[in-house]
Every structure is written in C-alpha cells, then in structure tokens.
Design a protein around this motif. Sequence first.
Motif, PDB file in Angstrom:
ATOM      1  N   VAL A 122      -0.304  -7.868  16.770  1.00 21.56           N
ATOM      2  CA  VAL A 122      -0.768  -6.523  16.418  1.00 21.56           C
ATOM      3  C   VAL A 122       0.155  -5.891  15.381  1.00 21.56           C
ATOM      4  O   VAL A 122      -0.304  -5.104  14.540  1.00 21.56           O
ATOM      5  CB  VAL A 122      -0.935  -5.605  17.661  1.00 21.56           C
ATOM      6  CG1 VAL A 122      -2.066  -6.086  18.544  1.00 21.56           C
ATOM      7  CG2 VAL A 122       0.344  -5.465  18.444  1.00 21.56           C
ATOM      8  N   TYR A 123       1.451  -6.239  15.397  1.00 19.71           N
ATOM      9  CA  TYR A 123       2.336  -5.710  14.355  1.00 19.71           C
ATOM     10  C   TYR A 123       1.980  -6.303  12.994  1.00 19.71           C
ATOM     11  O   TYR A 123       1.976  -5.604  11.970  1.00 19.71           O
ATOM     12  CB  TYR A 123       3.808  -5.980  14.678  1.00 19.71           C
ATOM     13  CG  TYR A 123       4.733  -5.204  13.763  1.00 19.71           C
ATOM     14  CD1 TYR A 123       4.907  -3.839  13.943  1.00 19.71           C
ATOM     15  CD2 TYR A 123       5.394  -5.818  12.702  1.00 19.71           C
ATOM     16  CE1 TYR A 123       5.725  -3.099  13.103  1.00 19.71           C
ATOM     17  CE2 TYR A 123       6.214  -5.085  11.855  1.00 19.71           C
ATOM     18  CZ  TYR A 123       6.375  -3.730  12.060  1.00 19.71           C
ATOM     19  OH  TYR A 123       7.176  -2.996  11.220  1.00 19.71           O
ATOM     20  N   ASN A 124       1.666  -7.594  12.965  1.00 15.61           N
ATOM     21  CA  ASN A 124       1.236  -8.216  11.717  1.00 15.61           C
ATOM     22  C   ASN A 124      -0.054  -7.568  11.203  1.00 15.61           C
ATOM     23  O   ASN A 124      -0.228  -7.364  10.001  1.00 15.61           O
ATOM     24  CB  ASN A 124       1.020  -9.718  11.916  1.00 15.61           C
ATOM     25  CG  ASN A 124       2.322 -10.469  12.094  1.00 15.61           C
ATOM     26  OD1 ASN A 124       3.390  -9.938  11.842  1.00 15.61           O
ATOM     27  ND2 ASN A 124       2.238 -11.712  12.532  1.00 15.61           N
ATOM     28  N   ARG A 125      -0.965  -7.248  12.117  1.00 18.44           N
ATOM     29  CA  ARG A 125      -2.203  -6.560  11.728  1.00 18.44           C
ATOM     30  C   ARG A 125      -1.888  -5.182  11.161  1.00 18.44           C
ATOM     31  O   ARG A 125      -2.507  -4.742  10.182  1.00 18.44           O
ATOM     32  CB  ARG A 125      -3.148  -6.444  12.914  1.00 18.44           C
ATOM     33  CG  ARG A 125      -3.886  -7.741  13.267  1.00 18.44           C
ATOM     34  CD  ARG A 125      -4.747  -7.565  14.511  1.00 18.44           C
ATOM     35  NE  ARG A 125      -5.549  -6.352  14.448  1.00 18.44           N
ATOM     36  CZ  ARG A 125      -5.959  -5.671  15.518  1.00 18.44           C
ATOM     37  NH1 ARG A 125      -5.651  -6.071  16.732  1.00 18.44           N
ATOM     38  NH2 ARG A 125      -6.698  -4.585  15.371  1.00 18.44           N
ATOM     39  N   PHE A 126      -0.931  -4.497  11.776  1.00 17.91           N
ATOM     40  CA  PHE A 126      -0.517  -3.183  11.291  1.00 17.91           C
ATOM     41  C   PHE A 126       0.067  -3.283   9.883  1.00 17.91           C
ATOM     42  O   PHE A 126      -0.276  -2.490   8.995  1.00 17.91           O
ATOM     43  CB  PHE A 126       0.509  -2.575  12.252  1.00 17.91           C
ATOM     44  CG  PHE A 126       1.379  -1.506  11.650  1.00 17.91           C
ATOM     45  CD1 PHE A 126       0.866  -0.245  11.377  1.00 17.91           C
ATOM     46  CD2 PHE A 126       2.709  -1.773  11.346  1.00 17.91           C
ATOM     47  CE1 PHE A 126       1.664   0.745  10.816  1.00 17.91           C
ATOM     48  CE2 PHE A 126       3.510  -0.787  10.787  1.00 17.91           C
ATOM     49  CZ  PHE A 126       2.989   0.466  10.515  1.00 17.91           C
ATOM     50  N   MET A 127       0.964  -4.277   9.652  1.00 15.61           N
ATOM     51  CA  MET A 127       1.581  -4.407   8.344  1.00 15.61           C
ATOM     52  C   MET A 127       0.549  -4.782   7.288  1.00 15.61           C
ATOM     53  O   MET A 127       0.635  -4.330   6.138  1.00 15.61           O
ATOM     54  CB  MET A 127       2.698  -5.442   8.378  1.00 15.61           C
ATOM     55  CG  MET A 127       3.965  -4.993   9.088  1.00 15.61           C
ATOM     56  SD  MET A 127       4.666  -3.426   8.473  1.00 15.61           S
ATOM     57  CE  MET A 127       4.881  -3.763   6.724  1.00 15.61           C
ATOM     58  N   ASP A 128      -0.432  -5.587   7.648  1.00 14.05           N
ATOM     59  CA  ASP A 128      -1.539  -5.893   6.733  1.00 14.05           C
ATOM     60  C   ASP A 128      -2.215  -4.595   6.296  1.00 14.05           C
ATOM     61  O   ASP A 128      -2.484  -4.369   5.106  1.00 14.05           O
ATOM     62  CB  ASP A 128      -2.535  -6.828   7.423  1.00 14.05           C
ATOM     63  CG  ASP A 128      -3.913  -6.828   6.780  1.00 14.05           C
ATOM     64  OD1 ASP A 128      -4.003  -6.915   5.538  1.00 14.05           O
ATOM     65  OD2 ASP A 128      -4.913  -6.745   7.526  1.00 14.05           O
ATOM     66  N   ASN A 129      -2.471  -3.719   7.255  1.00 13.54           N
ATOM     67  CA  ASN A 129      -3.107  -2.441   6.969  1.00 13.54           C
ATOM     68  C   ASN A 129      -2.226  -1.570   6.067  1.00 13.54           C
ATOM     69  O   ASN A 129      -2.706  -0.946   5.108  1.00 13.54           O
ATOM     70  CB  ASN A 129      -3.406  -1.716   8.284  1.00 13.54           C
ATOM     71  CG  ASN A 129      -4.194  -0.437   8.087  1.00 13.54           C
ATOM     72  OD1 ASN A 129      -5.372  -0.463   7.773  1.00 13.54           O
ATOM     73  ND2 ASN A 129      -3.529   0.697   8.276  1.00 13.54           N
ATOM     74  N   GLN A 130      -0.922  -1.539   6.357  1.00 12.68           N
ATOM     75  CA  GLN A 130       0.013  -0.741   5.560  1.00 12.68           C
ATOM     76  C   GLN A 130       0.054  -1.218   4.110  1.00 12.68           C
ATOM     77  O   GLN A 130       0.027  -0.424   3.170  1.00 12.68           O
ATOM     78  CB  GLN A 130       1.425  -0.834   6.159  1.00 12.68           C
ATOM     79  CG  GLN A 130       1.608  -0.125   7.480  1.00 12.68           C
ATOM     80  CD  GLN A 130       1.617   1.380   7.327  1.00 12.68           C
ATOM     81  OE1 GLN A 130       0.582   2.027   7.449  1.00 12.68           O
ATOM     82  NE2 GLN A 130       2.774   1.945   7.050  1.00 12.68           N
ATOM     83  N   ILE A 131       0.151  -2.534   3.951  1.00 14.47           N
ATOM     84  CA  ILE A 131       0.253  -3.111   2.607  1.00 14.47           C
ATOM     85  C   ILE A 131      -1.003  -2.817   1.800  1.00 14.47           C
ATOM     86  O   ILE A 131      -0.941  -2.379   0.648  1.00 14.47           O
ATOM     87  CB  ILE A 131       0.500  -4.630   2.709  1.00 14.47           C
ATOM     88  CG1 ILE A 131       1.919  -4.893   3.241  1.00 14.47           C
ATOM     89  CG2 ILE A 131       0.306  -5.316   1.354  1.00 14.47           C
ATOM     90  CD1 ILE A 131       2.137  -6.319   3.717  1.00 14.47           C
ATOM     91  N   ARG A 132      -2.163  -3.012   2.424  1.00 17.36           N
ATOM     92  CA  ARG A 132      -3.411  -2.788   1.690  1.00 17.36           C
ATOM     93  C   ARG A 132      -3.621  -1.315   1.371  1.00 17.36           C
ATOM     94  O   ARG A 132      -4.140  -0.969   0.312  1.00 17.36           O
ATOM     95  CB  ARG A 132      -4.587  -3.359   2.485  1.00 17.36           C
ATOM     96  CG  ARG A 132      -4.618  -4.877   2.506  1.00 17.36           C
ATOM     97  CD  ARG A 132      -5.882  -5.436   3.122  1.00 17.36           C
ATOM     98  NE  ARG A 132      -5.969  -5.228   4.554  1.00 17.36           N
ATOM     99  CZ  ARG A 132      -6.743  -4.329   5.145  1.00 17.36           C
ATOM    100  NH1 ARG A 132      -7.520  -3.529   4.426  1.00 17.36           N
ATOM    101  NH2 ARG A 132      -6.777  -4.221   6.467  1.00 17.36           N
TER     102      ARG A 132
END
Length: 395
Positions: free
Chosen positions: A69-79
């Motif tokens: 879920v943290y990786n999913r969060f960082m994906d969202n932040q980056i995009r």
Amino acid sequence: GGEIDNEIGHPFCYCPLCHRAFQKWLAREFGSIDVFNQKVGQHFLGRSCRSFDEVPLPASGSNPCLHQVYNRFMDNQIRQCWGLQADWLRAGGVHVPITTNAMVTWYGYDHEKLFEKKDVVAGDHYPSAARHPSNLFRDDHPAGIAFICAYLRGMRHGANFGFAEFRWSPVGGDLQYPAPEEWRGWVNVLLASGADFINFFRFDTSPSGIERGAYGLIPSSGTVPRFFNTVKKLTHEVKPLMAELAKTRVPVAPVGILYSHATHLALQESPEWEALRGPHGNGYTMHLATHFRAVFANHVSPDLVYPGADFNRYHVLIVPALRVVSRELAERLERFARGGGILLLSVPCGVLDEQAREWEIPVPAFLDRATGACVEEYGLPRQQGIRLALASKPG
C-alpha cells in the motif's frame, strides 16, 4: 516538445511529510481504521493501529501488505506531482507535446496511468554491448531491444513512442563505443518497433561530476572519434526515409504478453520464486522478457499489453506470473477466453489481491472459470543428487 523533469520517481521518500501524507491517503483509501487493519492484515503480531495517525512507514521486516500500500501511495504521489507540472505548462500557454523520460521497467509508478495525461510516451535506454550478468534484458540481441520498445509502446496501447535518451557512446561501467554495426542494428530495431524520435545522450562529455568521462559522443579532449563516421553514415541513410517513417504505425501483433504493475509492486518485498528475482526490482520484467524472447525466436514480435488495453485485439494472450489479480481483471480475462481467445497462464497466478493479501479461495483466484482449473498446492521440486553404485551380480 516539452519535457518535465528527468527520470522521475526514484528513490521513494520516507520523510515526515510523506509519512503524514501517507496516513491521510490511507484514510481516504480505506475509510476506517478497522477496514485498513483487516484488509492489510495489521492484526498479525499485534500490529493493529487504533487510528491512521499510528500507521508506521514500512521498514525491513514489515508486513508485506504495508509495503504494497505504501508503494501504491508513492505511485499516486509521483503521478500527481508530474501531472501538476504538465498542467502548469499547459495553463502557461505551452502547446508543444509534453512528455517525460520514463525509467523503463522500473516498478515505482504505473507507467500506463502516468502517460494517460501526457502527449507522447518517451523513455531512456542504454543497451549493454556485451553478454554480462548486468545485461538484464539481453539487449545485445535484437529481441532485448524489441522488448524495451514493446514495453514503451504498450503504455498507450500501441501508440508510437520515442527515446529521450539512447546510447551511442561510452557509459558508466562500459567505457567503450558500441561496435558500429551493432549500434546500427539497435537503431534499426527502434525504427521498426515504432520509435518516432531518438535523442542520443549526449553529444559532448562532461570532464567532471557524476557522469565524468562517459555518455558523450565527443570525449572531453575534443578529439573526434572514428564512431562519429558511423553516426554520419546512418543519419544520411535515415534522412530520406523520415517522411515515410512518420506515417508508419506498428501493427497489432497476434500475441500479447500481459504486464501488471500491481504484480510488479508485490514482487519487490517477497518475490519468493527464484525466477521472479532480479536486480533493481526488475525480476518480474526480466521474467516477462524470457517469454518475449521465446515468441520472438518464432518470428513474431509480441506486444506488451497493459491492463487497460483491449485484450480482444489478440489471438493469444500470455499472462506470466500474474500474482496479483483483481476481480475486475479476472473477469476481463475470462471474457477474452470465452470469446475465443487463447489464454496462457503461468504460475504463480491469482494468489494475491491489490493489497498483496492472499485471496482466501483456491488459486487461481477468480480465474478458475477461465482456466477450468483449481490448484490445490504448488511448488518447485528440489534438486537432489543421487549416487548409484553398480556391482556385478554374485555367481
């Protein structure tokens, strides 16, 4: 065209600001702390949280679902961050196509979603000029270059793409020019695979800094290398073809290979299978590349297919190691098979949900109707050495 930033997305951030933003994102994503604890499995070893303010950052030995879920969060932040940059440029009156040089095959953000709001897909690639353990995709062979092109082309479901950076000079760890015919072969594969533009990095060479003495066609001394003649020759050959090349599109291949960003994320913390391990988080994409090379060797250059694409364009869809599968994706794959498409799955498939939590139903979860199979157990046989002693029969 306009390019936002450079090789975005690496590394992930674990600062206090991102930690607080992560907790707020979890509250929006899961709604209540009880739902979060249940879906992510924080109750195991007494790690349940009483509020989202208590949710920690993932660390070594953390629950793999928390990493997911943290990786999913960082994906969202980056995009979001680079989406805002594109929005600001457009609001400021920029009308040229906007893109960025994606870190090809890096798991850190969802390439398909990133390029939904960009005008052109672009990436970087520095092929290795030799067979070496560091040559992850065997790009000393045309199949390796074609795989990288298919990866980029698939981001916008078959649209042409380009290279914001491509090798023509010594690079770090390989301080020699490519062999002239080898480099010409690379470029020809790029053009045949849908590359509309190729920006070679770089013309001059920096005499200092982190890229000192590498990446430049002309060395720091200013001496013109023999390789410069190779570049001039290919330029003169390609220039008359540019008008025709601009009209070309790569036809849809009969075979597609499915790439799953969610699976790529899940394999970072717990690959478990030797075939899915690799340096820099590339074990999964290296596994896909082995399937690509097998099809390529049979005179078909397959497409890399992203989950948002139209599966019905393909006669055969190869789905290697789809460890994470959502209900929606499983239903689409089942419809593809029911419609007459050939669906080829490989293990481990249909094991985890989008939080990297195991589905509490038999493997392959929700793909049982598409495959007509239910897996009771699976694993790899151990290789054991057996010593045999031969003796003559008495008498």
